[in-house]
Design a protein around this motif. Sequence first.
Motif, PDB file in Angstrom:
ATOM      1  N   GLY A  99     -12.468   0.183   1.221  1.00  0.00           N
ATOM      2  CA  GLY A  99     -11.755  -0.521   0.167  1.00  0.00           C
ATOM      3  C   GLY A  99     -10.423  -1.026   0.701  1.00  0.00           C
ATOM      4  O   GLY A  99     -10.214  -1.155   1.913  1.00  0.00           O
ATOM      5  N   LEU A 100      -9.502  -1.302  -0.187  1.00  0.00           N
ATOM      6  CA  LEU A 100      -8.161  -1.746   0.201  1.00  0.00           C
ATOM      7  C   LEU A 100      -7.317  -0.521   0.539  1.00  0.00           C
ATOM      8  O   LEU A 100      -7.270   0.443  -0.221  1.00  0.00           O
ATOM      9  N   PHE A 101      -6.672  -0.554   1.707  1.00  0.00           N
ATOM     10  CA  PHE A 101      -5.866   0.596   2.111  1.00  0.00           C
ATOM     11  C   PHE A 101      -4.644   0.121   2.900  1.00  0.00           C
ATOM     12  O   PHE A 101      -4.635  -0.960   3.498  1.00  0.00           O
ATOM     13  N   GLY A 102      -3.598   0.939   2.868  1.00  0.00           N
ATOM     14  CA  GLY A 102      -2.374   0.636   3.599  1.00  0.00           C
ATOM     15  C   GLY A 102      -2.127   1.654   4.688  1.00  0.00           C
ATOM     16  O   GLY A 102      -2.369   2.849   4.499  1.00  0.00           O
ATOM     17  N   VAL A 103      -1.660   1.175   5.839  1.00  0.00           N
ATOM     18  CA  VAL A 103      -1.354   2.054   6.971  1.00  0.00           C
ATOM     19  C   VAL A 103       0.089   1.825   7.387  1.00  0.00           C
ATOM     20  O   VAL A 103       0.554   0.675   7.458  1.00  0.00           O
ATOM     21  N   CYS A 107       4.850   6.251  10.579  1.00  0.00           N
ATOM     22  CA  CYS A 107       4.408   7.648  10.480  1.00  0.00           C
ATOM     23  C   CYS A 107       2.909   7.802  10.645  1.00  0.00           C
ATOM     24  O   CYS A 107       2.378   8.913  10.616  1.00  0.00           O
ATOM     25  N   CYS A 108       2.185   6.652  10.784  1.00  0.00           N
ATOM     26  CA  CYS A 108       0.725   6.639  10.917  1.00  0.00           C
ATOM     27  C   CYS A 108       0.029   7.163   9.668  1.00  0.00           C
ATOM     28  O   CYS A 108      -1.139   7.591   9.729  1.00  0.00           O
ATOM     29  N   GLY A 109       0.733   7.165   8.544  1.00  0.00           N
ATOM     30  CA  GLY A 109       0.121   7.584   7.299  1.00  0.00           C
ATOM     31  C   GLY A 109      -0.802   6.515   6.739  1.00  0.00           C
ATOM     32  O   GLY A 109      -0.677   5.322   7.075  1.00  0.00           O
ATOM     33  N   MET A 110      -1.741   6.911   5.901  1.00  0.00           N
ATOM     34  CA  MET A 110      -2.700   5.989   5.315  1.00  0.00           C
ATOM     35  C   MET A 110      -2.829   6.247   3.830  1.00  0.00           C
ATOM     36  O   MET A 110      -2.927   7.401   3.390  1.00  0.00           O
ATOM     37  N   GLU A 111      -2.811   5.176   3.031  1.00  0.00           N
ATOM     38  CA  GLU A 111      -2.928   5.298   1.589  1.00  0.00           C
ATOM     39  C   GLU A 111      -4.074   4.407   1.100  1.00  0.00           C
ATOM     40  O   GLU A 111      -4.135   3.231   1.453  1.00  0.00           O
ATOM     41  N   ILE A 112      -4.964   4.958   0.296  1.00  0.00           N
ATOM     42  CA  ILE A 112      -6.062   4.203  -0.289  1.00  0.00           C
ATOM     43  C   ILE A 112      -5.630   3.659  -1.657  1.00  0.00           C
ATOM     44  O   ILE A 112      -5.100   4.396  -2.478  1.00  0.00           O
TER      45      ILE A 112
END
Length: 216
Positions: free
Chosen positions: A202-206, A210-215
């Motif tokens: 789906g759509l996600f942000g990186v 910090c190499c974090g990922m958010e869906i």
Amino acid sequence: MQQIIRGNNKKNRKPIKTILRRDDIHKKFQQQCLSRIRKDREKKIWEKRNLNIENMKDEEMEEDIDFEKILKEEWNKFKSTYEYYGELSQEEIEKIEIEMKNETDIIDNEYMELLYYEEQMLENTIESYQNEDKILTCPVCENGKLFENSQLELIKCSNCNFEMSNKQYNLENLGNRIEELQRNHSNTCNGDLVYSYQPEIGLFGVCMVCCGMEIV
């Protein structure tokens, strides 16, 4: 094409084949060829569409199609499926080829009508959101504007090939969700989320910091 379509040899018959009357051969084979043309053409169109929606214009639809090759391939399939006597005449073959060309034109016209419809929908939607001051910039390319296509049940970008189902989010909710993710991420990191889209995720942000990922 005069020599490519011949009657079956009786000794090569297989019991599992469907037996056709002489009058049905032309009709069945024509249906098979038109189905192949539509399937191939639609696949090609949507491949180009996925590569670059905005630049799919009339001139890009024009390309040589080897109808004779398609006829040969489909006739070989036809012979392995049906049992029949006799053969198609050259006149019948030429008629089928004409129908294939006509079917290609029909498919191309259908697609150009869809493009025109989507362009009109985009213009109307952007105008509506301009009036309401609610334009949502595409999070993926950061240049295009997002709009909803109610017929296809999609949220699409006017600039890139980003599109997602609108069953979970409408434009307003999607914008609020993106703002919420960035706000929450800012509580622990100074970096910004860079968005991508993959059908399986789906759509996600990186975040590159910090190499974090958010869906979304």
